[in-house]
Write a protein that holds these residues in place. Structure first.
Motif, PDB file in Angstrom:
ATOM      1  N   ASP A  22       0.830  -1.198   0.000  1.00 21.94           N
ATOM      2  CA  ASP A  22       0.000   0.000   0.000  1.00 21.94           C
ATOM      3  C   ASP A  22       0.868   1.253   0.000  1.00 21.94           C
ATOM      4  O   ASP A  22       0.545   2.252  -0.632  1.00 21.94           O
ATOM      5  CB  ASP A  22      -0.911   0.015   1.239  1.00 21.94           C
ATOM      6  CG  ASP A  22      -2.028  -1.029   1.143  1.00 21.94           C
ATOM      7  OD1 ASP A  22      -2.259  -1.497   0.001  1.00 21.94           O
ATOM      8  OD2 ASP A  22      -2.628  -1.362   2.173  1.00 21.94           O
ATOM      9  N   THR A  23       1.994   1.212   0.702  1.00 19.56           N
ATOM     10  CA  THR A  23       2.858   2.380   0.789  1.00 19.56           C
ATOM     11  C   THR A  23       3.596   2.615  -0.513  1.00 19.56           C
ATOM     12  O   THR A  23       3.787   3.737  -0.954  1.00 19.56           O
ATOM     13  CB  THR A  23       3.864   2.192   1.942  1.00 19.56           C
ATOM     14  OG1 THR A  23       3.146   1.997   3.141  1.00 19.56           O
ATOM     15  CG2 THR A  23       4.777   3.400   2.062  1.00 19.56           C
ATOM     16  N   ALA A  24       4.019   1.568  -1.168  1.00 22.52           N
ATOM     17  CA  ALA A  24       4.868   1.689  -2.356  1.00 22.52           C
ATOM     18  C   ALA A  24       4.079   1.976  -3.611  1.00 22.52           C
ATOM     19  O   ALA A  24       4.641   2.418  -4.594  1.00 22.52           O
ATOM     20  CB  ALA A  24       5.671   0.405  -2.543  1.00 22.52           C
ATOM     21  N   ALA A  25       2.793   1.716  -3.601  1.00 23.43           N
ATOM     22  CA  ALA A  25       2.028   1.850  -4.848  1.00 23.43           C
ATOM     23  C   ALA A  25       0.810   2.734  -4.631  1.00 23.43           C
ATOM     24  O   ALA A  25      -0.304   2.250  -4.482  1.00 23.43           O
ATOM     25  CB  ALA A  25       1.592   0.466  -5.353  1.00 23.43           C
ATOM     26  N   PRO A  26       0.987   4.050  -4.562  1.00 20.93           N
ATOM     27  CA  PRO A  26      -0.160   4.948  -4.395  1.00 20.93           C
ATOM     28  C   PRO A  26      -1.087   4.864  -5.586  1.00 20.93           C
ATOM     29  O   PRO A  26      -0.662   4.546  -6.697  1.00 20.93           O
ATOM     30  CB  PRO A  26       0.490   6.342  -4.289  1.00 20.93           C
ATOM     31  CG  PRO A  26       1.818   6.189  -4.960  1.00 20.93           C
ATOM     32  CD  PRO A  26       2.247   4.775  -4.703  1.00 20.93           C
ATOM     33  N   ALA A  27      -2.334   5.196  -5.357  1.00 18.84           N
ATOM     34  CA  ALA A  27      -3.325   5.117  -6.437  1.00 18.84           C
ATOM     35  C   ALA A  27      -2.998   6.117  -7.528  1.00 18.84           C
ATOM     36  O   ALA A  27      -2.542   7.218  -7.253  1.00 18.84           O
ATOM     37  CB  ALA A  27      -4.717   5.396  -5.869  1.00 18.84           C
ATOM     38  N   PRO A  28      -3.215   5.729  -8.792  1.00 18.29           N
ATOM     39  CA  PRO A  28      -2.971   6.674  -9.885  1.00 18.29           C
ATOM     40  C   PRO A  28      -3.785   7.940  -9.696  1.00 18.29           C
ATOM     41  O   PRO A  28      -4.937   7.891  -9.266  1.00 18.29           O
ATOM     42  CB  PRO A  28      -3.434   5.886 -11.124  1.00 18.29           C
ATOM     43  CG  PRO A  28      -3.350   4.450 -10.721  1.00 18.29           C
ATOM     44  CD  PRO A  28      -3.668   4.426  -9.266  1.00 18.29           C
ATOM     45  N   GLY A  29      -3.165   9.101 -10.039  1.00 16.94           N
ATOM     46  CA  GLY A  29      -3.874  10.361  -9.920  1.00 16.94           C
ATOM     47  C   GLY A  29      -3.920  10.909  -8.507  1.00 16.94           C
ATOM     48  O   GLY A  29      -4.565  11.904  -8.228  1.00 16.94           O
ATOM     49  N   GLY A  30      -3.205  10.242  -7.574  1.00 16.16           N
ATOM     50  CA  GLY A  30      -3.238  10.678  -6.196  1.00 16.16           C
ATOM     51  C   GLY A  30      -2.339  11.853  -5.901  1.00 16.16           C
ATOM     52  O   GLY A  30      -2.233  12.283  -4.766  1.00 16.16           O
ATOM     53  N   GLY A  31      -1.609  12.364  -6.913  1.00 17.42           N
ATOM     54  CA  GLY A  31      -0.787  13.538  -6.714  1.00 17.42           C
ATOM     55  C   GLY A  31       0.541  13.241  -6.049  1.00 17.42           C
ATOM     56  O   GLY A  31       1.163  14.125  -5.467  1.00 17.42           O
ATOM     57  N   THR A  32       0.991  11.966  -6.065  1.00 18.93           N
ATOM     58  CA  THR A  32       2.226  11.605  -5.383  1.00 18.93           C
ATOM     59  C   THR A  32       3.398  11.477  -6.347  1.00 18.93           C
ATOM     60  O   THR A  32       4.469  11.055  -5.935  1.00 18.93           O
ATOM     61  CB  THR A  32       2.037  10.287  -4.622  1.00 18.93           C
ATOM     62  OG1 THR A  32       1.643   9.270  -5.553  1.00 18.93           O
ATOM     63  CG2 THR A  32       0.975  10.438  -3.549  1.00 18.93           C
ATOM     64  N   ASP A  33       3.222  11.819  -7.638  1.00 19.15           N
ATOM     65  CA  ASP A  33       4.317  11.759  -8.599  1.00 19.15           C
ATOM     66  C   ASP A  33       5.434  12.699  -8.155  1.00 19.15           C
ATOM     67  O   ASP A  33       5.187  13.864  -7.824  1.00 19.15           O
ATOM     68  CB  ASP A  33       3.830  12.185  -9.997  1.00 19.15           C
ATOM     69  CG  ASP A  33       3.016  11.086 -10.658  1.00 19.15           C
ATOM     70  OD1 ASP A  33       3.058   9.964 -10.146  1.00 19.15           O
ATOM     71  OD2 ASP A  33       2.365  11.368 -11.676  1.00 19.15           O
ATOM     72  N   ARG A  34       6.648  12.194  -8.152  1.00 20.88           N
ATOM     73  CA  ARG A  34       7.799  13.007  -7.780  1.00 20.88           C
ATOM     74  C   ARG A  34       8.496  13.459  -9.043  1.00 20.88           C
ATOM     75  O   ARG A  34       8.744  12.678  -9.945  1.00 20.88           O
ATOM     76  CB  ARG A  34       8.741  12.181  -6.906  1.00 20.88           C
ATOM     77  CG  ARG A  34       9.923  12.966  -6.378  1.00 20.88           C
ATOM     78  CD  ARG A  34      10.555  12.256  -5.197  1.00 20.88           C
ATOM     79  NE  ARG A  34      11.840  12.897  -4.891  1.00 20.88           N
ATOM     80  CZ  ARG A  34      13.009  12.328  -5.137  1.00 20.88           C
ATOM     81  NH1 ARG A  34      13.059  11.130  -5.681  1.00 20.88           N
ATOM     82  NH2 ARG A  34      14.124  12.962  -4.832  1.00 20.88           N
ATOM     83  N   VAL A  35       8.806  14.751  -9.111  1.00 19.39           N
ATOM     84  CA  VAL A  35       9.424  15.308 -10.305  1.00 19.39           C
ATOM     85  C   VAL A  35      10.933  15.222 -10.175  1.00 19.39           C
ATOM     86  O   VAL A  35      11.527  15.793  -9.256  1.00 19.39           O
ATOM     87  CB  VAL A  35       8.996  16.774 -10.513  1.00 19.39           C
ATOM     88  CG1 VAL A  35       9.660  17.355 -11.746  1.00 19.39           C
ATOM     89  CG2 VAL A  35       7.487  16.863 -10.623  1.00 19.39           C
ATOM     90  N   THR A  36      11.547  14.488 -11.091  1.00 20.73           N
ATOM     91  CA  THR A  36      12.997  14.341 -11.121  1.00 20.73           C
ATOM     92  C   THR A  36      13.457  14.332 -12.567  1.00 20.73           C
ATOM     93  O   THR A  36      12.653  14.261 -13.494  1.00 20.73           O
ATOM     94  CB  THR A  36      13.437  13.022 -10.457  1.00 20.73           C
ATOM     95  OG1 THR A  36      12.841  11.916 -11.158  1.00 20.73           O
ATOM     96  CG2 THR A  36      13.036  12.968  -8.995  1.00 20.73           C
ATOM     97  N   GLY A  37      14.758  14.389 -12.759  1.00 17.44           N
ATOM     98  CA  GLY A  37      15.337  14.191 -14.081  1.00 17.44           C
ATOM     99  C   GLY A  37      15.152  15.367 -15.028  1.00 17.44           C
ATOM    100  O   GLY A  37      14.881  16.499 -14.630  1.00 17.44           O
ATOM    101  N   THR A  38      15.272  15.063 -16.308  1.00 18.32           N
ATOM    102  CA  THR A  38      15.213  16.074 -17.365  1.00 18.32           C
ATOM    103  C   THR A  38      13.804  16.169 -17.941  1.00 18.32           C
ATOM    104  O   THR A  38      13.163  15.152 -18.194  1.00 18.32           O
ATOM    105  CB  THR A  38      16.202  15.733 -18.491  1.00 18.32           C
ATOM    106  OG1 THR A  38      17.533  15.734 -17.958  1.00 18.32           O
ATOM    107  CG2 THR A  38      16.122  16.747 -19.619  1.00 18.32           C
ATOM    108  N   VAL A  39      13.341  17.393 -18.124  1.00 18.98           N
ATOM    109  CA  VAL A  39      12.069  17.650 -18.800  1.00 18.98           C
ATOM    110  C   VAL A  39      12.403  18.303 -20.139  1.00 18.98           C
ATOM    111  O   VAL A  39      13.001  19.387 -20.169  1.00 18.98           O
ATOM    112  CB  VAL A  39      11.154  18.570 -17.969  1.00 18.98           C
ATOM    113  CG1 VAL A  39       9.828  18.797 -18.690  1.00 18.98           C
ATOM    114  CG2 VAL A  39      10.913  17.984 -16.583  1.00 18.98           C
TER     115      VAL A  39
END
Length: 259
Positions: A22-39
């Motif tokens: 449950d901790t490792a796999a938040p529901a899609p669209g839950g706003g938990t995406d972490r922004v990293t890397g190149t955009v």
């Protein structure tokens, strides 16, 4: 007793394992995406100053990220995306060029118009040719740079010239607005039809002459996350910045109109 103890251990392990999932796999669209890397952003050339500033603000807000922007004519960028060039976001200077990408299935969702832009006549500082209207561009001896019609600034120029009933033969047709402005700054032409934002960015070298026909040739600027974005979380966050109040301020400061 041994069987009962084994059952308790099995249930305990299952419960711990389930909590970990449950901790490792938040529901899609839950706003938990972490922004990293190149955009990677593909953006119309007329957005150079604005998106450079927004890229810097994005990196400051998301330490460890890098915003890479490919600035060029919208039609060229659309073709590159459809040919498989890796990019996260596309910001075009006209809906027509955006449709080239979305109609091919390469947009993730519907594009959003985030700004509008209109043309001015860019002339050298002090306006030595005393150009005051589109008709002045057709005077004998006046050399003019215009964008090619397949790019948004060229399509807008053609619409404005037709509305003014001016028959103009430019000495050069450029592939983006920056090319037209460069011809003027180098002294190769006497005037160039460019966006108001580009004339403002070059205010140290050029003046912008407004003309009424530009009101009928305003370009809408749409933006979209790309379907095959290598960094979808970063793409969504960058688009959110462009559409935010902070993004609106940067764009209006550059001379863009609100949509």
């Amino acid at each position: 007793m041994r069987a009962a103890l084994a059952a308790v251990v099995a249930l305990t392990v299952a419960g711990v394992s389930g909590c970990g999932d449950d901790t490792a796999a938040p529901a899609p669209g839950g706003g938990t995406d972490r922004v990293t890397g190149t955009v990677t952003v593909f953006a119309a050339a007329s957005l150079t100053e604005s998106f450079t500033r927004l890229g810097e603000r994005f990196e400051a807000a998301h330490p460890g990220t890098t915003v890479t922007v490919n600035f060029a004519g919208s039609s060229a960028l659309a073709n590159q995306i459809n040919q498989g060039a890796p990019a996260d976001v596309f910001a075009a200077a006209a809906p027509k060029n955006m449709a080239t990408v979305t109609d091919a299935g390469n947009g993730d969702g519907s594009p959003t118009t985030f700004a509008r832009n209109r043309l001015v006549i860019a002339v050298p500082k002090g306006n030595p040719q005393r150009i005051a209207a589109l008709a002045d561009l057709a005077r004998p001896g006046v050399k003019v740079a215009v964008c090619a019609e397949q790019v948004p600034c060229g399509a807008a120029a053609r619409k404005a010239l037709d509305a003014a009933q001016v028959d103009l033969t430019p000495v050069t047709l450029e592939q983006d607005v920056r090319g037209a402005l460069a011809k003027l700054r180098l002294g190769e032409v006497d005037a160039a039809l460019v966006y108001r934002t580009d004339a403002r960015a070059a205010a140290g070298d050029v003046d912008g002459v407004e003309f009424p026909e530009s009101a009928g040739a305003v370009n809408d600027y749409p933006i979209v996350v790309l379907a095959d974005a290598p960094n979808p979380a970063g793409a969504r966050a960058f688009v959110a910045l462009v559409l935010s109040a902070q993004g609106r301020t940067v764009l209006t400061d550059a001379g863009f109109q609100a949509p």
